[in-house]
Design an enzyme around this catalytic site. Structure first.
Site, PDB file in Angstrom:
ATOM      1  N   LYS A 182      40.926  46.777  47.129  1.00  0.00           N
ATOM      2  CA  LYS A 182      41.110  47.791  46.080  1.00  0.00           C
ATOM      3  C   LYS A 182      41.363  49.164  46.675  1.00  0.00           C
ATOM      4  O   LYS A 182      42.191  49.916  46.196  1.00  0.00           O
ATOM      5  CB  LYS A 182      39.840  47.851  45.245  1.00  0.00           C
ATOM      6  CG  LYS A 182      39.926  47.093  43.945  1.00  0.00           C
ATOM      7  CD  LYS A 182      38.603  47.197  43.219  1.00  0.00           C
ATOM      8  CE  LYS A 182      38.124  45.834  42.800  1.00  0.00           C
ATOM      9  NZ  LYS A 182      36.710  45.782  42.489  1.00  0.00           N
ATOM     10  N   GLU A 187      33.992  43.878  39.343  1.00  0.00           N
ATOM     11  CA  GLU A 187      33.532  45.228  39.086  1.00  0.00           C
ATOM     12  C   GLU A 187      34.670  45.925  38.338  1.00  0.00           C
ATOM     13  O   GLU A 187      35.805  45.925  38.828  1.00  0.00           O
ATOM     14  CB  GLU A 187      33.282  45.909  40.436  1.00  0.00           C
ATOM     15  CG  GLU A 187      32.310  47.033  40.375  1.00  0.00           C
ATOM     16  CD  GLU A 187      32.091  47.652  41.752  1.00  0.00           C
ATOM     17  OE1 GLU A 187      31.924  48.868  41.801  1.00  0.00           O
ATOM     18  OE2 GLU A 187      32.103  46.912  42.761  1.00  0.00           O
ATOM     19  N   ARG A 217      37.350  34.573  52.022  1.00  0.00           N
ATOM     20  CA  ARG A 217      38.209  35.291  51.080  1.00  0.00           C
ATOM     21  C   ARG A 217      39.664  35.037  51.411  1.00  0.00           C
ATOM     22  O   ARG A 217      40.017  34.613  52.508  1.00  0.00           O
ATOM     23  CB  ARG A 217      37.890  36.783  51.076  1.00  0.00           C
ATOM     24  CG  ARG A 217      38.151  37.501  52.379  1.00  0.00           C
ATOM     25  CD  ARG A 217      37.541  38.900  52.398  1.00  0.00           C
ATOM     26  NE  ARG A 217      38.067  39.775  51.366  1.00  0.00           N
ATOM     27  CZ  ARG A 217      37.320  40.290  50.363  1.00  0.00           C
ATOM     28  NH1 ARG A 217      36.049  40.003  50.270  1.00  0.00           N
ATOM     29  NH2 ARG A 217      37.855  41.097  49.490  1.00  0.00           N
TER      30      ARG A 217
HETATM   31  P1  ATP Z   1      37.860  44.413  46.909  1.00  0.00           P
HETATM   32  O1  ATP Z   1      37.413  43.877  48.234  1.00  0.00           O
HETATM   33  O2  ATP Z   1      39.324  44.366  46.695  1.00  0.00           O
HETATM   34  O3  ATP Z   1      37.276  45.747  46.569  1.00  0.00           O
HETATM   35  P2  ATP Z   1      35.826  43.259  45.398  1.00  0.00           P
HETATM   36  O4  ATP Z   1      35.146  42.108  46.021  1.00  0.00           O
HETATM   37  O5  ATP Z   1      35.126  44.519  45.516  1.00  0.00           O
HETATM   38  O6  ATP Z   1      37.318  43.365  45.886  1.00  0.00           O
HETATM   39  P3  ATP Z   1      35.101  42.560  42.784  1.00  0.00           P
HETATM   40  O7  ATP Z   1      35.654  43.055  41.513  1.00  0.00           O
HETATM   41  O8  ATP Z   1      33.733  42.934  43.150  1.00  0.00           O
HETATM   42  O9  ATP Z   1      36.110  43.038  43.886  1.00  0.00           O
HETATM   43  O10 ATP Z   1      35.295  41.005  42.937  1.00  0.00           O
HETATM   44  C1  ATP Z   1      35.071  40.058  41.941  1.00  0.00           C
HETATM   45  C2  ATP Z   1      34.999  38.696  42.556  1.00  0.00           C
HETATM   46  O11 ATP Z   1      36.222  38.378  43.208  1.00  0.00           O
HETATM   47  C3  ATP Z   1      33.906  38.612  43.597  1.00  0.00           C
HETATM   48  O12 ATP Z   1      33.180  37.414  43.387  1.00  0.00           O
HETATM   49  C4  ATP Z   1      34.645  38.564  44.899  1.00  0.00           C
HETATM   50  O13 ATP Z   1      33.970  37.817  45.849  1.00  0.00           O
HETATM   51  C5  ATP Z   1      35.965  37.912  44.509  1.00  0.00           C
HETATM   52  N1  ATP Z   1      37.019  38.335  45.424  1.00  0.00           N
HETATM   53  C6  ATP Z   1      37.426  39.595  45.660  1.00  0.00           C
HETATM   54  N2  ATP Z   1      38.386  39.621  46.607  1.00  0.00           N
HETATM   55  C7  ATP Z   1      38.608  38.337  46.964  1.00  0.00           C
HETATM   56  C8  ATP Z   1      39.477  37.691  47.904  1.00  0.00           C
HETATM   57  N3  ATP Z   1      40.332  38.388  48.674  1.00  0.00           N
HETATM   58  N4  ATP Z   1      39.429  36.343  48.002  1.00  0.00           N
HETATM   59  C9  ATP Z   1      38.590  35.629  47.233  1.00  0.00           C
HETATM   60  N5  ATP Z   1      37.748  36.166  46.349  1.00  0.00           N
HETATM   61  C10 ATP Z   1      37.738  37.503  46.204  1.00  0.00           C
HETATM   62 MG    MG Z   2      32.880  43.977  45.142  1.00  0.00          MG
END
Ligand code: ATP
Ligand code: MG
Length: 571
Positions: free
Chosen positions: A277, A36, A267
């Site tokens: 984030k 995102e 994760r």
């Molecule tokens: P955050 O939890 O930090 O807000 P997010 O999942 O909202 O992260 P996105 O930009 O939506 O951030 O994530 C993009 C991709 O990265 C998604 O497929 C998500 O599953 C993966 N991702 C995010 N955080 C992790 C993590 N800690 N470990 C593995 N994959 C991750």
């Molecule tokens: Mg997300």
């Protein structure tokens, strides 16, 4: 390092192998990485990037970079650019396979219209509070909306007018008609579209309605012909909905089968480092760090400025593996991976971080000796460089002790030591200031002991210290980073906490996580391009700062990692 070449087997790879064997997707492997664009990528994303892009690469498939920009108010072009840069840096971006979920807004809308026409979606006009109250709980089933049985014509009319912008935010919502009594809350008539009169970074003011994540994501996957849609475990309960949307749309002729399958993995969580984030934003906005690319931040931008490398992240993701069980990985594991890969890739240089003057009393003023230092001790083909020895040198303050402990093999009163790549020297005196601090050491060198010359080794000494010619060394700013947090789980409750008091992760910030030193380094390193990484012998790995280091100016180097894991043992 066996890890680097052979792909590491894990349950997702096994699933892909099974699909390959059964010909599920006709031999095709297409994955996607869907950030995102509302923040910078962090170490957790690196795991997902190596998994998605890595799998595609290993199976001669494709990984789509898809910006998941369905949420109009939060996204910015600057994040899009930053994310592209980070993926490039990790070695993966393929501009031919870059997509934006917003490119599918029209298709997503048409899909929703088809669901309405098929009686599979309806416009609900309950207030948000009513909807929440009627959703039920884990134990109680939900209650059908009074609008659930609207006719297809009425739904179509209302949805078309939602799209035309006739209603204010929140007035209506389009929901899937599934089952308000489902034990899975995600299946209780989830929202598909909401009204949001908001400007979008790419589609401007074209859309007053925006699709929900659960709908947009699976449909985007299906549009792109994704085969394996890998996501983190919290989406496990959303999988039935993922499957429901795309199966219904496939039945309606929207997509060809086979359809993408969602597979969840755990994760990445790291000790001492929040990877969310929301928390990272607080660190930046609260001024606790110096921006998103502060070398102490667990962002890829921060990592790069810190001197962490793509090769180190690759080794790390291989080493931690992919599984379904939640795990908390010690930050030290990541540092170890950086250390191991930097050991391979970084040329050696000399840096004196805590300088003390040493004068060779029997070395003529205008004389210099050329010594040769290997660029990498295990890689003779990387060659040697010249290092000039002169009468006045800088040595490390810690390499001279007036009152040495037992087994101290460095320089001490009347002691002998080898100047690495140079000569054996013998202490003959020193100056001390009124506080008892040594300000200068005097020594005699033995001209018959020059390293690399025949017979030089005839006389052996135990200690071997590094040095720089005071004439040639360049004054440098060195930044040594420590962990940003004092405790492994910032913000977590600890023994003895009052039962009703929440901890704030910001209270666990280490107030002393950056040490700035004035040091001396070899001119060759001082003139290096930004982002050059060296091992300063006996100290660790250091990177010329991406932003503040420029050849010809006072050098600025950041410490990536020490040579050994010395954290917690004092320094
Ligand atoms: P955050 O939890 O930090 O807000 P997010 O999942 O909202 O992260 P996105 O930009 O939506 O951030 O994530 C993009 C991709 O990265 C998604 O497929 C998500 O599953 C993966 N991702 C995010 N955080 C992790 C993590 N800690 N470990 C593995 N994959 C991750
Ligand atoms: Mg997300």
């Amino acid at each position: 390092m066996s890890e680097s070449n052979e792909p590491i087997s894990h349950f997702i790879r096994n699933r892909v192998d099974a699909d390959q064997d059964q010909g599920t997707y006709g031999g095709k492997v297409t994955t996607r990485f869907p950030p995102e664009p509302n923040g910078y990528l962090h170490f957790g994303h690196a795991k997902s990037i190596f998994l998605n892009f890595g799998l595609a690469r290993d199976y001669n498939g494709i990984c789509h970079l898809r910006f998941d920009d369905t949420n109009p108010v939060k996204e910015e072009q600057a994040y899009v650019d930053a994310i592209r840069e980070d993926i490039d840096w990790l070695g993966f971006r393929d501009p031919a396979h870059e997509h934006f979920a917003s490119d599918y807004f029209e298709t997503l809308y048409q899909g929703a219209v088809s669901l309405v026409k098929a009686g599979l979606a309806y416009v609900d006009s309950q207030s948000a509070d009513e909807m929440r109250a009627n959703r039920g709980t884990l134990k109680e089933p939900g209650t059908n909306s009074p609008y659930r049985e609207r006719s297809i014509e009425e739904n179509l009319d209302l949805f078309t007018r939602m799209r035309a912008g006739e209603f204010p935010d929140g007035e209506h919502i389009l929901r899937a008609k599934i089952d308000m009594a489902s034990p899975n809350l995600n299946m209780r008539d989830p929202a598909i579209y909401r009204i949001r009169h908001a400007h979008h970074h790419r589609t401007g003011d074209d859309w007053p309605i925006y699709p929900m994540y659960d709908y947009a994501h699976c449909v985007s996957d299906a549009i792109e012909g994704v085969t394996h849609s890998l996501c983190t475990l919290e989406f496990e309960d959303h999988r039935p909905l993922y499957d429901w949307f795309i199966a219904k749309l496939a039945d309606l002729g929207f997509f060809e089968r086979p359809l993408p399958q969602q597979i969840e993995f755990s994760r990445l969580n790291l000790t001492y480092m929040p990877l969310s984030k929301r928390k990272l934003i607080q660190l930046v906005e609260g001024g606790h760090v110096d921006g998103w690319d502060d070398p102490r931040m667990p962002t890829l931008k921060g990592a790069r400025r810190r001197g962490f490398t793509p090769a180190g992240f690759k080794l790390f993701t291989d080493r931690i593996g992919v599984s379904k069980s939640d795990s908390l990985i010690d930050f030290g594991v990541l540092e170890d991976c950086m250390r191991e890969t930097l050991n391979e890739s970084a040329e050696r240089r000399i840096g004196v971080l805590d300088p003390l003057k040493l004068v060779l009393v029997n070395f003529p003023e205008d004389h210099e000796e050329t010594c040769y230092a290997p660029n990498h001790p295990q890689k003779p083909d990387w060659g040697k460089r010249e290092v000039k020895l002169t009468r006045e040198l800088w040595i490390e303050r810690g390499d001279f002790a007036l009152d040495p402990p037992k087994k101290y093999f460095r320089l001490k009163p009347d002691g002998e030591v080898r100047l690495r790549y140079g000569f054996i020297i013998k202490h003959v005196g020193h100056d001390v200031d009124e506080d008892g601090q040594v300000t200068c050491v005097y020594a005699e060198y033995d001209p018959d002991t020059k390293s690399g010359t025949p017979g030089a080794d005839a006389r052996k000494v135990k200690g071997n210290i590094h040095w720089l010619s005071a004439r040639d060394a360049v004054e440098t700013e060195i930044r040594q980073y420590d962990r940003l947090f004092n405790v492994p789980a910032p913000g977590a409750r600890r023994e003895g906490d009052e039962p009703d008091v929440e901890r704030d992760f910001l209270d666990d910030i280490n107030p002393d996580s950056i040490h700035t030193l004035t040091a001396y380094i070899e001119a060759g390193a001082a003139n290096a391009e930004p982002e050059s990484i060296y091992q300063f012998e006996r100290h660790g790995y250091f990177v010329a700062d991406q932003k503040e280091h420029a050849p010809g100016q006072r050098p600025v180097f950041n410490r990536a990692v020490t040579l050994r894991d010395s954290w917690g043992q004092g320094k």
